[in-house]
Design a protein around this motif. Structure first.
Motif, PDB file in Angstrom:
ATOM      1  N   MET A 189       0.835  -1.191   0.000  1.00  0.00           N
ATOM      2  CA  MET A 189       0.000   0.000   0.000  1.00  0.00           C
ATOM      3  C   MET A 189       0.874   1.247   0.000  1.00  0.00           C
ATOM      4  SD  MET A 189      -3.426   0.659   1.758  1.00  0.00           S
ATOM      5  CE  MET A 189      -4.194   2.230   1.915  1.00  0.00           C
ATOM      6  N   ASP A 190       0.477   2.222  -0.761  1.00  0.00           N
ATOM      7  CA  ASP A 190       1.239   3.444  -0.902  1.00  0.00           C
ATOM      8  C   ASP A 190       0.964   4.388   0.259  1.00  0.00           C
ATOM      9  OD1 ASP A 190       2.975   5.151  -2.219  1.00  0.00           O
ATOM     10  OD2 ASP A 190       1.382   6.085  -3.367  1.00  0.00           O
ATOM     11  N   LYS A 191       1.982   5.104   0.661  1.00  0.00           N
ATOM     12  CA  LYS A 191       1.853   6.089   1.738  1.00  0.00           C
ATOM     13  C   LYS A 191       1.006   7.275   1.259  1.00  0.00           C
ATOM     14  CE  LYS A 191       4.668   9.208   4.455  1.00  0.00           C
ATOM     15  NZ  LYS A 191       5.999   9.787   4.632  1.00  0.00           N
ATOM     16  N   PRO A 192      -0.004   7.664   2.031  1.00  0.00           N
ATOM     17  CA  PRO A 192      -0.831   8.809   1.633  1.00  0.00           C
ATOM     18  C   PRO A 192      -0.018  10.102   1.583  1.00  0.00           C
ATOM     19  CG  PRO A 192      -1.861   7.595   3.426  1.00  0.00           C
ATOM     20  CD  PRO A 192      -0.476   7.050   3.260  1.00  0.00           C
ATOM     21  N   TRP A 193      -0.373  10.972   0.648  1.00  0.00           N
ATOM     22  CA  TRP A 193       0.256  12.285   0.571  1.00  0.00           C
ATOM     23  C   TRP A 193      -0.170  13.124   1.768  1.00  0.00           C
ATOM     24  CZ3 TRP A 193      -1.122  13.417  -5.214  1.00  0.00           C
ATOM     25  CH2 TRP A 193      -0.255  12.697  -6.050  1.00  0.00           C
ATOM     26  N   SER A 194       0.603  14.155   2.090  1.00  0.00           N
ATOM     27  CA  SER A 194       0.260  15.041   3.206  1.00  0.00           C
ATOM     28  C   SER A 194      -1.044  15.787   2.927  1.00  0.00           C
ATOM     29  CB  SER A 194       1.386  16.042   3.460  1.00  0.00           C
ATOM     30  OG  SER A 194       1.583  16.867   2.325  1.00  0.00           O
ATOM     31  N   LYS A 195      -1.333  16.035   1.653  1.00  0.00           N
ATOM     32  CA  LYS A 195      -2.581  16.691   1.261  1.00  0.00           C
ATOM     33  C   LYS A 195      -3.020  16.091  -0.072  1.00  0.00           C
ATOM     34  CE  LYS A 195      -4.699  21.137   0.357  1.00  0.00           C
ATOM     35  NZ  LYS A 195      -4.508  22.553   0.083  1.00  0.00           N
ATOM     36  N   SER A 196      -4.258  15.629  -0.130  1.00  0.00           N
ATOM     37  CA  SER A 196      -4.771  15.043  -1.368  1.00  0.00           C
ATOM     38  C   SER A 196      -4.935  16.130  -2.433  1.00  0.00           C
ATOM     39  CB  SER A 196      -6.092  14.328  -1.113  1.00  0.00           C
ATOM     40  OG  SER A 196      -7.052  15.239  -0.647  1.00  0.00           O
ATOM     41  N   VAL A 197      -5.070  15.698  -3.680  1.00  0.00           N
ATOM     42  CA  VAL A 197      -5.261  16.597  -4.808  1.00  0.00           C
ATOM     43  C   VAL A 197      -6.603  16.258  -5.460  1.00  0.00           C
ATOM     44  CG1 VAL A 197      -4.375  17.305  -7.066  1.00  0.00           C
ATOM     45  CG2 VAL A 197      -2.774  16.772  -5.219  1.00  0.00           C
TER      46      VAL A 197
ATOM     47  N   TYR B 237     -15.003  15.963 -10.494  1.00  0.00           N
ATOM     48  CA  TYR B 237     -13.756  15.922  -9.737  1.00  0.00           C
ATOM     49  C   TYR B 237     -13.396  14.527  -9.227  1.00  0.00           C
ATOM     50  CZ  TYR B 237     -13.765  20.954  -9.970  1.00  0.00           C
ATOM     51  OH  TYR B 237     -13.738  22.243 -10.432  1.00  0.00           O
ATOM     52  N   THR B 238     -12.096  14.282  -9.224  1.00  0.00           N
ATOM     53  CA  THR B 238     -11.512  13.057  -8.706  1.00  0.00           C
ATOM     54  C   THR B 238     -10.483  13.452  -7.662  1.00  0.00           C
ATOM     55  OG1 THR B 238     -11.760  11.995 -10.858  1.00  0.00           O
ATOM     56  CG2 THR B 238     -10.182  10.996  -9.337  1.00  0.00           C
ATOM     57  N   THR B 239     -10.432  12.733  -6.557  1.00  0.00           N
ATOM     58  CA  THR B 239      -9.447  13.020  -5.516  1.00  0.00           C
ATOM     59  C   THR B 239      -8.360  11.954  -5.557  1.00  0.00           C
ATOM     60  OG1 THR B 239     -11.091  14.114  -4.133  1.00  0.00           O
ATOM     61  CG2 THR B 239      -9.093  13.341  -3.035  1.00  0.00           C
ATOM     62  N   ILE B 240      -7.133  12.431  -5.644  1.00  0.00           N
ATOM     63  CA  ILE B 240      -5.951  11.577  -5.674  1.00  0.00           C
ATOM     64  C   ILE B 240      -5.258  11.724  -4.323  1.00  0.00           C
ATOM     65  CG2 ILE B 240      -3.748  11.128  -6.835  1.00  0.00           C
ATOM     66  CD1 ILE B 240      -6.244  10.691  -8.646  1.00  0.00           C
ATOM     67  N   THR B 241      -4.996  10.599  -3.658  1.00  0.00           N
ATOM     68  CA  THR B 241      -4.446  10.661  -2.298  1.00  0.00           C
ATOM     69  C   THR B 241      -3.033  10.113  -2.162  1.00  0.00           C
ATOM     70  OG1 THR B 241      -5.361   8.503  -1.694  1.00  0.00           O
ATOM     71  CG2 THR B 241      -6.771  10.444  -1.310  1.00  0.00           C
ATOM     72  N   ASN B 242      -2.524   9.458  -3.215  1.00  0.00           N
ATOM     73  CA  ASN B 242      -1.176   8.886  -3.100  1.00  0.00           C
ATOM     74  C   ASN B 242      -0.547   8.721  -4.494  1.00  0.00           C
ATOM     75  OD1 ASN B 242      -1.907   6.225  -4.195  1.00  0.00           O
ATOM     76  ND2 ASN B 242      -2.969   5.897  -2.256  1.00  0.00           N
TER      77      ASN B 242
ATOM     78  N   ALA C  77       6.534  13.372  -5.821  1.00  0.00           N
ATOM     79  CA  ALA C  77       5.562  12.915  -6.819  1.00  0.00           C
ATOM     80  C   ALA C  77       4.325  13.807  -6.807  1.00  0.00           C
ATOM     81  CB  ALA C  77       5.178  11.465  -6.561  1.00  0.00           C
ATOM     82  N   ARG C  78       3.900  14.218  -5.621  1.00  0.00           N
ATOM     83  CA  ARG C  78       2.721  15.096  -5.514  1.00  0.00           C
ATOM     84  C   ARG C  78       2.977  16.415  -6.242  1.00  0.00           C
ATOM     85  NH1 ARG C  78       0.752  19.264  -2.703  1.00  0.00           N
ATOM     86  NH2 ARG C  78      -1.486  19.282  -2.267  1.00  0.00           N
ATOM     87  N   LYS C  79       4.134  17.017  -6.000  1.00  0.00           N
ATOM     88  CA  LYS C  79       4.467  18.290  -6.643  1.00  0.00           C
ATOM     89  C   LYS C  79       4.550  18.128  -8.159  1.00  0.00           C
ATOM     90  CE  LYS C  79       6.969  20.012  -2.653  1.00  0.00           C
ATOM     91  NZ  LYS C  79       8.303  20.261  -2.085  1.00  0.00           N
TER      92      LYS C  79
END
Length: 81
Positions: free
Chosen positions: A1-9, A19-24, A64-66
């Motif tokens: 399982m992937d570690k969740p981002w500090s803030k979803s996108v 809208y779709t929410t991406i969390t990791n 990766a989030r950035k």
């Protein structure tokens, strides 16, 4: 399982108002592979490369989030604040 981002996108991947929410990083990778409006773009390629580096443990997930956000801007995908 992937570690969740500090803030979803949350972004409009399927068009305005859908809208779709991406969390990791894994979700981001799949979104860019399956749902992205561009097939070949420099920031998209960079984001995919960074997602792979995160999966290999070579980069932190926030990189990766950035990169994902930069690729979304490149593709002119609306991101909700």
């Amino acid at each position: 399982m992937d570690k969740p981002w500090s803030k979803s996108v949350t972004l409009a991947l399927e068009g305005p108002g859908k809208y779709t929410t991406i969390t990791n990083t894994v979700e981001a990778s799949w979104a860019m592979i399956e749902d992205w409006p561009l097939d070949d773009a420099p920031l998209l390629t960079r984001a995919l490369d960074l997602c792979a580096a995160v999966a290999e443990g070579k980069k932190p997930s926030e990189d990766a989030r950035k990169a994902f956000l930069a690729a979304a801007a490149e593709a002119e995908i609306h991101v909700q604040d």
